[in-house]
Scaffold this active site. Sequence first.
Site, PDB file in Angstrom:
ATOM      1  N   SER A  83       0.822  -1.215   0.000  1.00 42.37           N
ATOM      2  CA  SER A  83       0.000   0.000   0.000  1.00 42.37           C
ATOM      3  C   SER A  83       0.854   1.262   0.000  1.00 42.37           C
ATOM      4  CB  SER A  83      -0.912   0.022   1.235  1.00 42.37           C
ATOM      5  OG  SER A  83      -1.722  -1.121   1.292  1.00 42.37           O
TER       6      SER A  83
HETATM    7  N1  SAH Z   1      -0.647  -4.893   4.174  1.00 44.92           N
HETATM    8  C1  SAH Z   1      -0.083  -5.210   2.893  1.00 44.92           C
HETATM    9  C2  SAH Z   1      -1.005  -4.806   1.783  1.00 44.92           C
HETATM   10  C3  SAH Z   1      -1.114  -5.891   0.805  1.00 44.92           C
HETATM   11  S1  SAH Z   1      -2.402  -5.690  -0.405  1.00 44.92           S
HETATM   12  C4  SAH Z   1       1.297  -4.594   2.734  1.00 44.92           C
HETATM   13  O1  SAH Z   1       1.664  -3.720   3.542  1.00 44.92           O
HETATM   14  O2  SAH Z   1       2.051  -5.000   1.846  1.00 44.92           O
HETATM   15  C5  SAH Z   1      -3.699  -6.667   0.313  1.00 44.92           C
HETATM   16  C6  SAH Z   1      -3.382  -8.110   0.581  1.00 44.92           C
HETATM   17  O3  SAH Z   1      -4.598  -8.722   1.023  1.00 44.92           O
HETATM   18  C7  SAH Z   1      -2.904  -8.932  -0.629  1.00 44.92           C
HETATM   19  O4  SAH Z   1      -1.692  -9.522  -0.324  1.00 44.92           O
HETATM   20  C8  SAH Z   1      -4.019  -9.962  -0.818  1.00 44.92           C
HETATM   21  O5  SAH Z   1      -3.546 -11.220  -1.273  1.00 44.92           O
HETATM   22  C9  SAH Z   1      -4.585 -10.060   0.581  1.00 44.92           C
HETATM   23  N2  SAH Z   1      -5.962 -10.581   0.676  1.00 44.92           N
HETATM   24  C10 SAH Z   1      -6.995 -10.407  -0.182  1.00 44.92           C
HETATM   25  N3  SAH Z   1      -8.086 -11.054   0.260  1.00 44.92           N
HETATM   26  C11 SAH Z   1      -7.739 -11.654   1.441  1.00 44.92           C
HETATM   27  C12 SAH Z   1      -8.425 -12.477   2.381  1.00 44.92           C
HETATM   28  N4  SAH Z   1      -9.705 -12.842   2.229  1.00 44.92           N
HETATM   29  N5  SAH Z   1      -7.754 -12.907   3.475  1.00 44.92           N
HETATM   30  C13 SAH Z   1      -6.446 -12.573   3.664  1.00 44.92           C
HETATM   31  N6  SAH Z   1      -5.750 -11.809   2.810  1.00 44.92           N
HETATM   32  C14 SAH Z   1      -6.383 -11.353   1.708  1.00 44.92           C
END
Ligand code: SAH
Length: 212
Positions: free
Chosen positions: A64
């Site tokens: 993000s």
């Molecule tokens: N907090 C992360 C942001 C990653 S983007 C960072 O700092 O890098 C959001 C993430 O949520 C992705 O990796 C995606 O695979 C995950 N995601 C999407 N749906 C999800 C779910 N139902 N349960 C767990 N993770 C999920």
Amino acid sequence: MLDNLLHKGRRKKLVETIKNKGISDERVLDAIGKIPRHLFMESFLDKVAYEDRAQPIASGQTISQPYTVAFQTQLLEIERGDKVLEIGTGSGYQTAVLIELGTKVYSIERQRNLYEQTRVFLPKLGYSANLFWGDGYKGKSMYAPFDKILITAGAPFLPPELLTQLKIGGILVAPIGENEQVMYSVKRTGEDSFEQKECGYFRFVPLLEGVK
Ligand code: SAH
């Protein structure tokens, strides 16, 4: 894993940028100023790692935007020792920010390879978190209740199971919506009562059901 003067200089500028955009919580700014964000992404992104933008990580996901990470973290009103559930571990950057603030983090990722990668990577930087491969919609009832819950992917609705895993007095922060999301801060005020605030528009990758 090099963190050189160029990285440090760019990181300092990034902190100024997000401060100017309205982030005022000094602890959050300190955490952003401390964490080597460039190491959470592939080396070809080294030069852009400290721009205030989201960047690609594995499996078509994103780390993000720093402003967004700071904004969500600020909304959580973190206190040292808080037990925090994060949905969407991704690169582990947000996880590291939460750990820097003195919290105990439980984080769930649905993509197996991201989970495996981050599980190995975070300890290399000295960060210890409880990471799980699973479907974040279900939360982690075994470790509930949580003081704070943070969703880092765009959810079509507030996952009901997560609301039940929030402590009374606790705060859940989540971007809700399909293409564009409204940031919600939800406080649990009683067994069945919640107070919610809308805190502006953002864009996230989607919160998907099931694991991959
Ligand atoms: N907090 C992360 C942001 C990653 S983007 C960072 O700092 O890098 C959001 C993430 O949520 C992705 O990796 C995606 O695979 C995950 N995601 C999407 N749906 C999800 C779910 N139902 N349960 C767990 N993770 C999920």
